[in-house]
Design an enzyme around this catalytic site. Structure first.
Site, PDB file in Angstrom:
ATOM      1  CG  ASP A 152      16.120  31.445  16.982  1.00  0.00           C
ATOM      2  OD1 ASP A 152      16.469  30.377  16.499  1.00  0.00           O
ATOM      3  OD2 ASP A 152      16.234  31.701  18.198  1.00  0.00           O
ATOM      4  CG  ASP A 176      23.746  41.005  20.816  1.00  0.00           C
ATOM      5  OD1 ASP A 176      22.809  40.483  20.186  1.00  0.00           O
ATOM      6  OD2 ASP A 176      23.680  41.250  22.037  1.00  0.00           O
TER       7      ASP A 176
HETATM    8  P1  5GP Z   1      12.867  34.877  17.256  1.00  0.00           P
HETATM    9  O1  5GP Z   1      11.780  35.708  17.836  1.00  0.00           O
HETATM   10  O2  5GP Z   1      12.689  34.545  15.794  1.00  0.00           O
HETATM   11  O3  5GP Z   1      13.145  33.669  18.089  1.00  0.00           O
HETATM   12  O4  5GP Z   1      14.203  35.661  17.449  1.00  0.00           O
HETATM   13  C1  5GP Z   1      14.530  36.770  16.771  1.00  0.00           C
HETATM   14  C2  5GP Z   1      15.621  37.529  17.477  1.00  0.00           C
HETATM   15  O5  5GP Z   1      16.393  36.699  18.371  1.00  0.00           O
HETATM   16  C3  5GP Z   1      16.592  38.056  16.466  1.00  0.00           C
HETATM   17  O6  5GP Z   1      16.181  39.302  15.968  1.00  0.00           O
HETATM   18  C4  5GP Z   1      17.879  38.106  17.257  1.00  0.00           C
HETATM   19  O7  5GP Z   1      17.942  39.315  17.965  1.00  0.00           O
HETATM   20  C5  5GP Z   1      17.768  36.977  18.255  1.00  0.00           C
HETATM   21  N1  5GP Z   1      18.457  35.760  17.763  1.00  0.00           N
HETATM   22  C6  5GP Z   1      17.918  34.620  17.307  1.00  0.00           C
HETATM   23  N2  5GP Z   1      18.864  33.732  16.934  1.00  0.00           N
HETATM   24  C7  5GP Z   1      20.033  34.346  17.152  1.00  0.00           C
HETATM   25  C8  5GP Z   1      21.404  33.951  16.939  1.00  0.00           C
HETATM   26  O8  5GP Z   1      21.749  32.852  16.467  1.00  0.00           O
HETATM   27  N3  5GP Z   1      22.338  34.860  17.291  1.00  0.00           N
HETATM   28  C9  5GP Z   1      22.037  36.083  17.807  1.00  0.00           C
HETATM   29  N4  5GP Z   1      23.047  36.879  18.105  1.00  0.00           N
HETATM   30  N5  5GP Z   1      20.773  36.486  18.015  1.00  0.00           N
HETATM   31  C10 5GP Z   1      19.790  35.622  17.684  1.00  0.00           C
END
Ligand code: 5GP
Length: 187
Positions: free
Chosen positions: A111, A167
Site C-alpha cells: 500500500d 481483514d
Molecule cells: P503499507 O505499509 O504498504 O502501507 O501497508 C501494508 C499493510 O497494510 C498490509 O500488509 C496490510 O496489512 C495493510 N493494508 C494495506 N492496504 C490494505 C487494504 O486495502 N486492505 C487491508 N485489509 N489491509 C491493507
C-alpha cells in the site's frame, strides 16, 4: 443487535469482487512456475508476513515444486479506521539465520510501501544469499516511499480491500476472493 442483523451487516460490507477465486488461482500457478524456473533447486526460504499473507503463502508454496522452507514474521501496520498511520512494528521475528537462504518475502498487499521497506532493510542486513519480494496485490497510487515488489500478481486501484487473508477489524480474512470493503455507514 440480533444474530440475523449482524450477519446481514457483515455481508453488506462486501461491496464487490475485485479479484475472483479463479483469477487468484491462475496467477498463483504462474508465479509458482516462475519461482521454480528462477531458483532451480537453490535453498529457498519463503518468509510470510503475518497475518495477511497466510492464505497466499499456503497456496503459493503448493504451486512451487522445487524444495523450499517456510518462515513467519509478524508485522503490524497501525491503522486508524482504514487509513495507515505509518507506524510499523515487528511483533514476531524469524526463528533462524537467513544467511544460507535465497529469501522470498511473501506479502498480501503493498500500500504505502512502508511495511515492506522496513522489512526488506531489516532482512538485507542479515545477509541472505538473495532477497526478493512477491506480493499478491499492489496499490501503486498509495505509495509514500520508493518501494517496488519484484513480483506483484495484481495491481488494484486505491480501494480498501478484504478477503483471501486481508481483514477489516480481523474479519473477512476467510473470504476466498478479494473484495472491496464498503466503508459507507448505511445506518
Ligand atoms: P503499507 O505499509 O504498504 O502501507 O501497508 C501494508 C499493510 O497494510 C498490509 O500488509 C496490510 O496489512 C495493510 N493494508 C494495506 N492496504 C490494505 C487494504 O486495502 N486492505 C487491508 N485489509 N489491509 C491493507
Amino acid at each position: 443487535m440480533d444474530k440475523n442483523q449482524s450477519i446481514k451487516d457483515y455481508n453488506e460490507k462486501i461491496k464487490r469482487i475485485i479479484v475472483s477465486e479463479d483469477e487468484i488461482k491462475e496467477a498463483i500457478k504462474q508465479a509458482g512456475e516462475k519461482i521454480n524456473a528462477s531458483y532451480d533447486g537453490r535453498p529457498i526460504l519463503l518468509v510470510s508476513i503475518l497475518k495477511g499473507s497466510f492464505v497466499f503463502l499456503a497456496d503459493l508454496c503448493r504451486a512451487i515444486s522445487v524444495p523450499c522452507e517456510i518462515g513467519f514474521m509478524c508485522a503490524k501496520s497501525y491503522y486508524e479506521g482504514t487509513v495507515s498511520t505509518g507506524i510499523v512494528k515487528i511483533t514476531m521475528d524469524l526463528d533462524r539465520d537467513i544467511s544460507k537462504y535465497h529469501v522470498i518475502i511473501v506479502e498480501d498487499i503493498v500500500d504505502t510501501g512502508r511495511t515492506l521497506n522496513d522489512i526488506v532493510k531489516l532482512l538485507k542486513a542479515r545477509n541472505p544469499l538473495s532477497l526478493k519480494v512477491v506480493t499478491l496485490l499492489d496499490k501503486p497510487d498509495r505509495r509514500l516511499v520508493d518501494f517496488e515488489a519484484d513480483m506483484a500478481l495484481f495491481t488494484i486501484p486505491d480501494l480498501f480491500v478484504i478477503g483471501y487473508g486481508l481483514d477489516c477489524g480481523e474479519k473477512y480474512r476467510n473470504l476466498p476472493y478479494i473484495a472491496e470493503y464498503d466503508e459507507c455507514d448505511k445506518k
